[in-house]
Design a protein around this motif. Structure first.
Motif, PDB file in Angstrom:
ATOM      1  N   LEU A  83      31.679  39.554  40.674  1.00  0.00           N
ATOM      2  CA  LEU A  83      31.793  38.740  39.464  1.00  0.00           C
ATOM      3  C   LEU A  83      30.596  37.810  39.371  1.00  0.00           C
ATOM      4  CD1 LEU A  83      33.741  38.266  37.075  1.00  0.00           C
ATOM      5  CD2 LEU A  83      34.730  36.391  38.388  1.00  0.00           C
ATOM      6  N   TYR A  86      31.270  33.983  39.495  1.00  0.00           N
ATOM      7  CA  TYR A  86      31.635  33.553  40.848  1.00  0.00           C
ATOM      8  C   TYR A  86      30.403  33.451  41.734  1.00  0.00           C
ATOM      9  CZ  TYR A  86      34.008  33.528  45.393  1.00  0.00           C
ATOM     10  OH  TYR A  86      34.425  33.190  46.657  1.00  0.00           O
ATOM     11  N   GLU A  89      28.956  30.072  41.735  1.00  0.00           N
ATOM     12  CA  GLU A  89      29.766  29.091  42.442  1.00  0.00           C
ATOM     13  C   GLU A  89      29.688  29.284  43.952  1.00  0.00           C
ATOM     14  OE1 GLU A  89      33.695  29.567  40.941  1.00  0.00           O
ATOM     15  OE2 GLU A  89      33.111  29.211  38.845  1.00  0.00           O
ATOM     16  N   ARG A 186      40.530  47.416  35.591  1.00  0.00           N
ATOM     17  CA  ARG A 186      39.581  46.322  35.725  1.00  0.00           C
ATOM     18  C   ARG A 186      40.334  45.011  35.922  1.00  0.00           C
ATOM     19  NH1 ARG A 186      34.491  45.509  37.446  1.00  0.00           N
ATOM     20  NH2 ARG A 186      32.981  45.679  35.768  1.00  0.00           N
ATOM     21  N   GLY A 187      39.806  44.132  36.757  1.00  0.00           N
ATOM     22  CA  GLY A 187      40.447  42.846  36.994  1.00  0.00           C
ATOM     23  C   GLY A 187      40.436  41.966  35.752  1.00  0.00           C
ATOM     24  N   PRO A 188      41.445  41.124  35.558  1.00  0.00           N
ATOM     25  CA  PRO A 188      41.538  40.293  34.356  1.00  0.00           C
ATOM     26  C   PRO A 188      40.474  39.214  34.263  1.00  0.00           C
ATOM     27  CG  PRO A 188      43.256  39.703  35.931  1.00  0.00           C
ATOM     28  CD  PRO A 188      42.601  40.951  36.452  1.00  0.00           C
ATOM     29  N   GLU A 189      39.703  39.023  35.325  1.00  0.00           N
ATOM     30  CA  GLU A 189      38.624  38.034  35.285  1.00  0.00           C
ATOM     31  C   GLU A 189      37.375  38.558  34.584  1.00  0.00           C
ATOM     32  OE1 GLU A 189      38.322  40.129  39.339  1.00  0.00           O
ATOM     33  OE2 GLU A 189      39.866  39.518  37.901  1.00  0.00           O
ATOM     34  N   PHE A 190      37.291  39.865  34.353  1.00  0.00           N
ATOM     35  CA  PHE A 190      36.144  40.463  33.665  1.00  0.00           C
ATOM     36  C   PHE A 190      36.377  40.449  32.160  1.00  0.00           C
ATOM     37  CE2 PHE A 190      35.855  42.039  37.952  1.00  0.00           C
ATOM     38  CZ  PHE A 190      34.490  42.036  38.214  1.00  0.00           C
ATOM     39  N   ARG A 193      38.543  43.234  30.201  1.00  0.00           N
ATOM     40  CA  ARG A 193      39.979  43.167  30.471  1.00  0.00           C
ATOM     41  C   ARG A 193      40.553  41.856  29.955  1.00  0.00           C
ATOM     42  NH1 ARG A 193      43.899  44.213  34.296  1.00  0.00           N
ATOM     43  NH2 ARG A 193      45.821  44.135  33.065  1.00  0.00           N
ATOM     44  N   LYS A 194      39.770  40.806  30.021  1.00  0.00           N
ATOM     45  CA  LYS A 194      40.208  39.524  29.469  1.00  0.00           C
ATOM     46  C   LYS A 194      40.522  39.667  27.986  1.00  0.00           C
ATOM     47  CE  LYS A 194      38.724  34.659  29.302  1.00  0.00           C
ATOM     48  NZ  LYS A 194      37.613  33.724  29.642  1.00  0.00           N
ATOM     49  N   PHE A 279      32.018  29.134  29.807  1.00  0.00           N
ATOM     50  CA  PHE A 279      31.875  30.560  30.064  1.00  0.00           C
ATOM     51  C   PHE A 279      30.493  31.099  29.691  1.00  0.00           C
ATOM     52  CE2 PHE A 279      36.536  30.096  29.315  1.00  0.00           C
ATOM     53  CZ  PHE A 279      36.925  30.346  30.617  1.00  0.00           C
TER      54      PHE A 279
END
Length: 330
Positions: A83, A86, A89, A186-190, A193-194, A279
């Motif tokens: 990500l 991320y 961070e 796909r993960g919801p953080e992308f 998918r969001k 974002f």
């Protein structure tokens, strides 16, 4: 029966690749960092034929143990911190895993080849993010890299290290420079998918707003299930090489919103979408679009699912999940 070891087995690419290889009669081993991985139940449900091994890309000895246990003909290194947000961070951890982890798995594979007296075909998951501040449009294998995030810098390191091991040790090591590829897994953080999840939730009355960054950012989006076939095809070639894998078509976040909300019957998404400065990227990557001529010509690979079909697939999957959850409660 051919044998394959996949790192990053619990990610969307890992699961699609495992399905593909199992369907081709492979014995598939998946490397996970620990037995408490929250995605293990889903992996067991989707691809129950995978044998799980414990290992860590930061621990060379654990990788050697996994290779010895799997005795693979092919190694697919999909493991990474993937990500971009991320990576800003946690730049150090991203560098250790996404860059240093490539060096570790390459070295473990080289040592295993020497000890076992065998040849292993190696795949490295490179990324279109390496092009960053793009120097030409579209981007091909010869386009200069200009990474603009810690993630992209780490991926560039891994890519160049793979080339170095190929040239220095005569390893059959290939890199797939994959452009954005998505799926219902796909993960919801992308962002894709969001958006798909938000469209489904807003339609169901479970969510009121969707907060996003740059709506004008453009990407080359394809289907993960198509892209893992390209990975496999790379390792079936006589000579290892690097390949851009893409659709060759670029779409904006606005295009993504149009298709996703239309799929749930909402023709105007503007009242539900807000731009949140949190974002926005520190250094934006504006126009990623790939030229996969080499993959078409040498691998015989073409994407099957187009952008609209992909987004519709993702939204329908999220709608079905919400519907099923409501039915179960009722």
């Amino acid at each position: 029966m051919r044998r394959a070891l996949i790192t990053g087995i619990t990610g969307q690419d890992g699961m699609y690749l495992a399905e593909l290889l199992l369907g081709k009669g492979y014995q598939v081993y998946g490397l996970v960092r620990g037995q408490n991985n929250p995605k293990l139940p889903l992996l067991a449900e989707v691809v129950p034929g995978v044998t799980i091994l414990t290992g860590d890309l930061l621990d060379l000895s654990s990788l050697m143990s996994a290779l010895t246990a799997a005795q693979p003909d092919e190694v697919y290194n999909l493991g990474a911190i993937s990500l971009v947000a991320y990576s800003w961070e946690n730049a150090r951890l991203t560098t250790d895993v996404t860059a240093g982890g490539v060096l570790n798995i390459l070295e473990a594979t080289r040592l295993y080849e020497h000890q076992a007296g065998t040849r292993v075909r190696f795949y490295q998951a490179s990324s279109s993010e390496m092009f960053g501040k793009v120097q030409q449009v579209p981007q091909s294998e010869s386009t200069r890299f200009w990474p603009r995030s810690p993630y992209a810098v780490a991926k560039a390191f891994g890519h160049h290290m793979t080339v170095t091991y190929r040239e220095s040790y005569d390893m059959h090591a290939s890199s797939g420079i994959l452009f954005n590829h998505e799926s219902p897994r796909r993960g919801p953080e992308f962002v894709t998918r969001k958006v798909s999840l938000a469209a489904a939730r807003i339609k169901a009355g479970l969510q009121e707003q969707l907060m996003l960054g740059n709506l004008d950012a453009r990407r080359d989006w394809g289907f993960a299930g198509d892209y893992v076939e390209a990975m496999w095809r790379m390792l079936q070639q006589d000579q290892a090489d690097d390949y851009v894998i893409s659709t060759g078509r670029m779409h904006s976040i606005r295009d993504l919103l149009d298709v996703a909300f239309t799929e749930v019957g909402i023709t105007d998404w503007a009242p539900f979408v807000k731009v949140d400065p949190r974002f926005l990227r520190r250094a934006e990557v504006d126009a990623l679009v790939g030229d996969s001529t080499k993959a078409h010509r040498q691998l015989g690979w073409w994407p099957r699912i187009d952008f609209t079909e992909l987004v519709q697939m993702m939204v329908r999957a999220d709608v079905d999940t919400i519907t099923s959850a409501r039915t179960a409660v009722a």
